[in-house]
Design a protein around this motif. Structure first.
Motif, PDB file in Angstrom:
ATOM      1  N   GLU A  23       0.839  -1.176   0.000  1.00  0.00           N
ATOM      2  CA  GLU A  23       0.000   0.000   0.000  1.00  0.00           C
ATOM      3  C   GLU A  23       0.884   1.238   0.000  1.00  0.00           C
ATOM      4  O   GLU A  23       1.228   1.768   1.043  1.00  0.00           O
ATOM      5  N   ARG A  24       1.266   1.643  -1.199  1.00  0.00           N
ATOM      6  CA  ARG A  24       2.134   2.813  -1.299  1.00  0.00           C
ATOM      7  C   ARG A  24       1.342   4.083  -1.023  1.00  0.00           C
ATOM      8  O   ARG A  24       1.853   5.036  -0.494  1.00  0.00           O
ATOM      9  N   PHE A  25       0.091   4.046  -1.447  1.00  0.00           N
ATOM     10  CA  PHE A  25      -0.762   5.215  -1.249  1.00  0.00           C
ATOM     11  C   PHE A  25      -1.889   4.832  -0.317  1.00  0.00           C
ATOM     12  O   PHE A  25      -2.541   3.814  -0.537  1.00  0.00           O
ATOM     13  N   PRO A  26      -2.111   5.604   0.711  1.00  0.00           N
ATOM     14  CA  PRO A  26      -3.166   5.243   1.662  1.00  0.00           C
ATOM     15  C   PRO A  26      -4.532   5.350   1.008  1.00  0.00           C
ATOM     16  O   PRO A  26      -4.719   6.059   0.022  1.00  0.00           O
ATOM     17  N   LYS A  27      -5.432   4.590   1.582  1.00  0.00           N
ATOM     18  CA  LYS A  27      -6.805   4.613   1.103  1.00  0.00           C
ATOM     19  C   LYS A  27      -7.381   6.015   1.334  1.00  0.00           C
ATOM     20  O   LYS A  27      -7.255   6.556   2.439  1.00  0.00           O
ATOM     21  N   PRO A  28      -7.946   6.611   0.322  1.00  0.00           N
ATOM     22  CA  PRO A  28      -8.420   7.987   0.503  1.00  0.00           C
ATOM     23  C   PRO A  28      -9.639   8.055   1.421  1.00  0.00           C
ATOM     24  O   PRO A  28     -10.410   7.109   1.533  1.00  0.00           O
ATOM     25  N   GLU A  29      -9.748   9.194   2.100  1.00  0.00           N
ATOM     26  CA  GLU A  29     -10.944   9.450   2.908  1.00  0.00           C
ATOM     27  C   GLU A  29     -11.827  10.381   2.093  1.00  0.00           C
ATOM     28  O   GLU A  29     -11.501  11.548   1.923  1.00  0.00           O
TER      29      GLU A  29
ATOM     30  N   TYR B 115      -8.818  13.058  -6.006  1.00  0.00           N
ATOM     31  CA  TYR B 115      -8.999  11.628  -6.257  1.00  0.00           C
ATOM     32  C   TYR B 115      -9.694  11.330  -7.578  1.00  0.00           C
ATOM     33  O   TYR B 115     -10.652  12.008  -7.943  1.00  0.00           O
ATOM     34  N   ASN B 140      -0.624   0.673  -5.901  1.00  0.00           N
ATOM     35  CA  ASN B 140      -0.966  -0.237  -4.808  1.00  0.00           C
ATOM     36  C   ASN B 140      -1.178  -1.678  -5.271  1.00  0.00           C
ATOM     37  O   ASN B 140      -1.419  -2.551  -4.461  1.00  0.00           O
TER      38      ASN B 140
END
Ligand code: SF4
Ligand code: SF4
Ligand code: SF4
Ligand code: SF4
Lengths: 428, 197
Positions: A23-29, B115, B140
């Motif tokens: 997971e290089r990029f965190p899950k967006p909020e 996003y 990812n």
């Protein structure tokens, strides 16, 4: 703008990490109430339909047996054949068929870890069981491969019986080879080189389409070339049919030796009457038999040896052996990752010793199964020889139970059949 | 004399016939007992796949039954997507020359700043795995390949399986026909299928 810059920065940092699935990029909020779509999982064909296939297969074989044995009708055979061509061929795309199921069954018997669906076991078993009782009625009207050849047959030419007999040994060799390839886990060559499945799927690799087209073209003048000179399943069906409890007869009654049916079989499966030979001195007959049986172990040993040698060379077609050899070659030449296979191996972290051991295991299996297959082919050759040397007298025209596909074509050539038909009409 | 010979051969044939029927039944029974019997289908293990490109070329169907799927819950919704954009891309937009996918099968839609959502048009996707490789090395790893069972004809022997350099293909029970990434993959039990290790 700042978030965007951060994203790009994160991207640049992330590219430095070589591993996948991190997971290089965190899950967006999300702030807008956006919901993530799930992954669609369209289901495969339902099990129930698989059972339907088996039921249709069993029903079609039963119907075919009844039509050729009781109804003795070519026309009904033809319509059933057409239905099966559409159902098993074009609708079910010719897969998995009883011909190919030989491989699944032998793999299941040789390798405990291989799971074989019931439907495949049934499709292997039903045609053979039917052949034991009624002859090759599966070939008559149910097999889609047979059907597609049968409908293109226009003007059958006679294949000289000597040539037909020699070509008729090809299926035995093919059967042996396909079992070796299947049980060693290499590949299913019957499926790979099935010439007609491309037509059923309405498209396929060029070699497959070309082979299929060629066979169909040939099939216009030579009756069912795949069935007679290639089909590995025909070997088993032929043997079962040979000892069948019942089998089609050319005449519904008694043969009057009118010779009318002599040329009627497009597959050369009608045996002519054989006059009893001038009585041979007992001694020479016995000597021939002794010689024949003395030959048996020699033939078996020789063919087993050939089978083992050929298979050893053939083991290269197995992915593990091929990779092992390619890696050795690369090592020697000081190269790396010339093919995708060797590159994948080098990345996998498997030790050289483990790879070589796995390859050796495959090679050993090839030699053992190759020897067995060789013996099998040798015995089949020997049996043919035996058949030739003990010719019995034959009074009537009869179908050769082994090669006859029960297509019902010859019936109407028999004057007795016509007599029966007109008699029935007059009676009704 | 003649009839006795015929009788004898008839007797022999019946005997052989019964023996063969028993042997056949035994073989079929043994084969059935050994296997679990349920239906199986082909699937590829995305963890093993190295995106060699053969999924696009080896399938008996054209275009391939293998398609790219997206585990959105693994995705970072990045503006610069390793699976969508060419490396060293200058402009982060949907212009064709910026896209990695040879057939422009990935749709990029803005969700909220910064996003973007990426979805696959399976009718266009040819299963080449180029985006999967990009996403796996720069992102990812949320894009991955799967055999799509609404298309796959479930060949007796999958042509890709035999060509796959990573041995990623195996038979799985038809009841669990996908090997999914993300939350869905965890909730759906993955059982070993056709070829147990
Ligand atoms: S010989 Fe083989 S291909 Fe021909 S009809 Fe029989 S099973 Fe089918
Ligand atoms: S053939 Fe195997 S390694 Fe290549 S893309 Fe398909 S699953 Fe991945
Ligand atoms: S890059 Fe290849 S695998 Fe990815 S979406 Fe496009 S066609 Fe499909
Ligand atoms: S089983 Fe056949 S149709 Fe399905 S992915 Fe493999 S080759 Fe393609």
């Amino acid at each position: 703008m700042i978030r965007r810059a951060a994203a790009i920065l994160a991207f640049l940092v992330a590219t430095a990490i070589p591993s996948a699935a991190v997971e290089r990029f965190p899950k967006p909020e999300f702030e807008t109430g956006y919901t993530m779509p799930g992954t669609l999982t369209p289901p495969p064909r339902a099990d129930i339909l698989e059972n339907l296939d088996v039921a249709v297969l069993a029903g079609a074989i039963a119907l075919a047996s009844w039509i050729v044995l009781k109804r003795r009708s070519r026309r009904e055979t033809f319509w059933l054949m057409l239905f099966c061509l559409l159902y098993f061929g074009f609708w079910r795309k010719g897969c998995v068929c009883p011909v190919g199921s030989v491989q699944n069954v032998s793999l299941a018997l040789a390798d405990r870890s291989y799971v074989i669906p019931y439907a495949v076991v049934a499709s292997f078993f039903l045609p053979l069981l039917a052949a034991l009782f009624f002859g090759r009625t599966f070939c008559a009207a149910v097999c889609p491969l047979g059907a597609i050849q049968d409908i293109v047959l226009l003007r059958p030419l006679k294949v000289p019986s000597g040539i037909a007999c020699i070509l008729g040994m090809i299926p035995v060799v093919y059967l042996a080879a396909s079992v070796v390839m299947a049980v060693t886990g290499s590949r299913f060559i019957i499926c790979r080189y099935d010439p007609f499945v491309g037509f059923f799927r309405l498209g396929g690799p060029a070699y497959m389409m070309a082979a299929g087209a060629l066979l169909l073209l040939l099939g216009t003048v030579i009756g069912r070339p795949y069935c007679r000179f290639i089909c590995p399943y025909s070997v088993l069906l032929g043997w079962a049919s040979k000892i069948a409890r019942r089998h089609v007869t050319i005449t519904p009654d008694e043969c009057v030796q009118c010779r009318l049916c002599e040329e009627s079989c497009p597959f050369g499966a009608i045996l002519m009457p054989l006059p009893k030979k001038a009585p041979e001195p007992r001694v020479s007959g016995r000597r021939r038999l002794v010689l024949l049986f003395a030959l048996l172990p020699v033939v078996a040993a020789a063919s087993g040896w050939i089978g083992a040698r050929v298979s050893a060379a053939w083991s290269r077609s197995h992915a593990t052996v091929a990779t092992a050899e390619a890696v050795l070659l690369e090592d020697r030449a000081g190269l790396e990752g010339v093919t995708i296979e060797t590159e994948t191996y080098r990345k996998s972290g498997l030790t050289r010793a483990a790879l070589m051991q796995a390859a050796d295991l495959v090679r050993d299996r090839y030699v053992v199964w190759g020897a067995l297959a060789g013996v099998f082919v040798g015995l089949a050759f020997w049996a043919r020889l035996y058949e030739f040397s003990v010719r019995r007298r034959r009074d009537d025209y009869v179908p050769d139970r082994e090669t006859c596909v029960s297509c019902a074509r010859c019936f109407e050539y028999c004057p007795k059949e016509r007599q029966k038909d007109t008699g029935a009409e007059a009676g009704s | 004399m003649m009839s006795r010979e015929v009788d004898r051969r008839q007797f022999l044939r019946t005997g052989l016939n019964s023996a063969a029927a028993i042997a056949l039944g035994g073989a079929a029974g043994a084969a059935a007992v050994r296997g679990s019997g349920g239906d199986t289908v082909w699937q590829l293990d995305p963890e093993k796949c190295v995106q060699c490109g053969r999924c696009a070329t080896e399938c008996v169907l054209k275009p391939s039954a293998v398609k790219c799927v997206h585990a959105h819950d693994v995705c970072g919704y990045c503006e610069l997507c390793g699976g969508y954009h060419q490396p060293y891309v200058k402009e982060l937009n949907t212009a064709a020359e910026n896209q990695l996918c040879p057939v422009a099968a990935i749709k990029r839609t803005w969700v909220e700043d910064p996003y973007y959502e990426y979805t696959i048009d399976e009718d266009l996707c040819i299963g080449c795995g180029v985006c999967v490789k990009g996403c796996g090395s720069f992102g990812n790893g949320s894009l991955y390949l799967q055999v799509r069972h609404d298309r796959c004809v479930n060949c007796n022997e999958c042509a890709i399986a035999k060509a796959c350099p990573a041995d990623a293909f195996k038979r799985v029970p038809a009841k669990h026909p996908y090997i999914l990434k993300g939350e869905q993959g965890r909730t759906q039990p993955i059982e070993e299928g056709g070829e147990k290790a």
